[in-house]
Each structure stands twice: as C-alpha cells, then as structure tokens.
Motif scaffolding. Sequence first.
Motif, PDB file in Angstrom:
ATOM      1  N   HIS A  85       0.822  -1.210   0.000  1.00 57.47           N
ATOM      2  CA  HIS A  85       0.000   0.000   0.000  1.00 57.47           C
ATOM      3  C   HIS A  85       0.855   1.258   0.000  1.00 57.47           C
ATOM      4  O   HIS A  85       1.965   1.283   0.535  1.00 57.47           O
ATOM      5  N   GLU A  86       0.330   2.294  -0.616  1.00 56.76           N
ATOM      6  CA  GLU A  86       0.980   3.597  -0.569  1.00 56.76           C
ATOM      7  C   GLU A  86       1.009   4.082   0.879  1.00 56.76           C
ATOM      8  O   GLU A  86       0.071   3.871   1.643  1.00 56.76           O
ATOM      9  N   GLY A  87       2.121   4.708   1.258  1.00 56.55           N
ATOM     10  CA  GLY A  87       2.277   5.158   2.629  1.00 56.55           C
ATOM     11  C   GLY A  87       3.026   4.170   3.508  1.00 56.55           C
ATOM     12  O   GLY A  87       3.282   4.447   4.689  1.00 56.55           O
ATOM     13  N   LEU A  88       3.380   3.008   2.950  1.00 59.10           N
ATOM     14  CA  LEU A  88       4.183   2.024   3.688  1.00 59.10           C
ATOM     15  C   LEU A  88       5.474   2.675   4.170  1.00 59.10           C
ATOM     16  O   LEU A  88       6.149   3.378   3.414  1.00 59.10           O
ATOM     17  N   GLU A  89       5.833   2.448   5.423  1.00 58.57           N
ATOM     18  CA  GLU A  89       7.055   3.005   5.984  1.00 58.57           C
ATOM     19  C   GLU A  89       8.124   1.920   6.074  1.00 58.57           C
ATOM     20  O   GLU A  89       7.894   0.853   6.647  1.00 58.57           O
ATOM     21  N   VAL A  90       9.274   2.208   5.485  1.00 62.99           N
ATOM     22  CA  VAL A  90      10.404   1.276   5.528  1.00 62.99           C
ATOM     23  C   VAL A  90      11.659   2.055   5.886  1.00 62.99           C
ATOM     24  O   VAL A  90      11.727   3.273   5.684  1.00 62.99           O
ATOM     25  N   THR A  91      12.656   1.351   6.401  1.00 61.98           N
ATOM     26  CA  THR A  91      13.939   1.998   6.690  1.00 61.98           C
ATOM     27  C   THR A  91      14.876   1.857   5.495  1.00 61.98           C
ATOM     28  O   THR A  91      14.643   1.049   4.586  1.00 61.98           O
ATOM     29  N   VAL A  92      15.941   2.614   5.524  1.00 64.26           N
ATOM     30  CA  VAL A  92      16.976   2.490   4.494  1.00 64.26           C
ATOM     31  C   VAL A  92      17.518   1.061   4.465  1.00 64.26           C
ATOM     32  O   VAL A  92      17.715   0.484   3.396  1.00 64.26           O
TER      33      VAL A  92
END
Length: 257
Positions: A85-92
């Motif tokens: 989904h759009e807005g998914l938060e991931v780290t580098v």
Amino acid sequence: MEYTKIKEELQKVPGSISFYYKNLVTGEAFSYREDEKMYAASVIKLYIMADAFYRMKQGQLDPDQIIVMKKEDYVPSCGAVAYMHEGLEVTVMDLITLMIIFSDNTATNILIDLLGMDQINEEIRLMGIEDVWLRRKMYDLEKSRMGIQNQITAKQTGILLQRMYEGTLVDEASSRKMLSIMKDQQLNGKIPFYLKALDPEPDVAHKTGEDSGITHDVGIIYAKQPFVVCFCGNETDTPAYERVMADLSLQLYQENS
C-alpha cells in the motif's frame, strides 16, 4: 574438476558468456572471457549496496531513516514493494535488504535517488573498479530503448565478492552484514539450485540478474574451501545457461568439499 571441461560447457551456451572462479583459500582461479563488458541487469545492485554501506560508515546515510513509499515511486517487475500500500514506511536498511533478497526495483530506485547516480559511480571508481557503471535506474524503458545500460564484468564482480569475504569492502563489519543479507537471497534457481538439496545445505551468498536474453548469478559458495563464482550471460538461451550454472556450481562445490 578440469577447467577445460568447464570451458567446454560454457562454450556450448549461445551468446555472450562470461565466467569467473576463485578459491578463497588456495587462490586458485579460472575464468572465461572474464573481462567482457556485460549488461548488468540486477547484479549492479551489489555495487549500490556497497556504496550505501560506505555512506553509512561515513555518517552520511542513516540505516534507520524512515522512507514513506509513494505511488509514483513504484515500478513493475522484480520485488515486493510495488505490491504494497501507498504510505508504507520502511527503513533504508529495509530497502537495501529488499533490493538484494527480492531484487526489488522500487527499493533500488529510491536508494539511487538517496545516494545519487554520479556519486555511486564515483565510489565504484574509488573501489578501484573501472568497468562497472550505473547509467540508469531500474525499469527505465526509455533509456533502455536508447541503448543506455548498466555495465558489469564477471572478474570485477568476483573481486568485489572476494573483498567482502576478506572483510575489506568498506570494513569488516560492513562486509559481514552485506554477506549476511546475500545469504538470505530468495531467488535460488541458478547457482544454489542443486546445492539446496544437499544435507547439510551449504551457505550461498549471491545475487542474480535477469532481463530479456540476460541471466546472471554471482556469489560465494561456502564449501569446505569457500570460493567465488560469477556467471554472466547476455543475448543467451537463459534456461540453457541457468542449467549450466546449477550443474557447474554443484560440481565445483563437490571439488572444494
């Protein structure tokens, strides 16, 4: 295994075929057209990972930085992010992991934007590697049609892998972490294909690359005597070459165990 037999097997495969092997204990090496410049496909992602770890060591990149995924970032083909989904938060660090273990194109393109294409190429030069170039993002069909392609060689990629094994790519901790990510590779139909059936199953730290008429797999097989093996193929019969990759990887593992 006699290297003349390896050469004979490689010569049966059509197209541009390149191969590099090095025993990381004895230093014994064998190669075939190892300096040929090849379209990189997803093997270029190893070099992007290496630059990311260099930036993290320098304090220029935070592995825990949160990236919020936007619809305009999504590109098709390899990976998982574009299906989320759009807005998914991931780290580098998540992006680096996805780029390697799922060959995620969206994650790769975001990292290229974070690092800068020119700066990635500059770091590749600082590694002492002259014939590897990042020239476009993943799934950039317009540039691809123009003939603008990323470039690798089997030998220089083998040297990169050797430096990881020796703990000298960026530094020892970074090298160990990069290899740990590569050992979690989920695309295992080439080098590890027969190795996965062995008991015990050996570790394989590797990265594949695929495109139309292109198939690569490069990595380290942790036999009793670990070794680097790099298979690169352009304009080839991809199923035929992938069978050769699997066959030769098993034979070389048996020779080194």
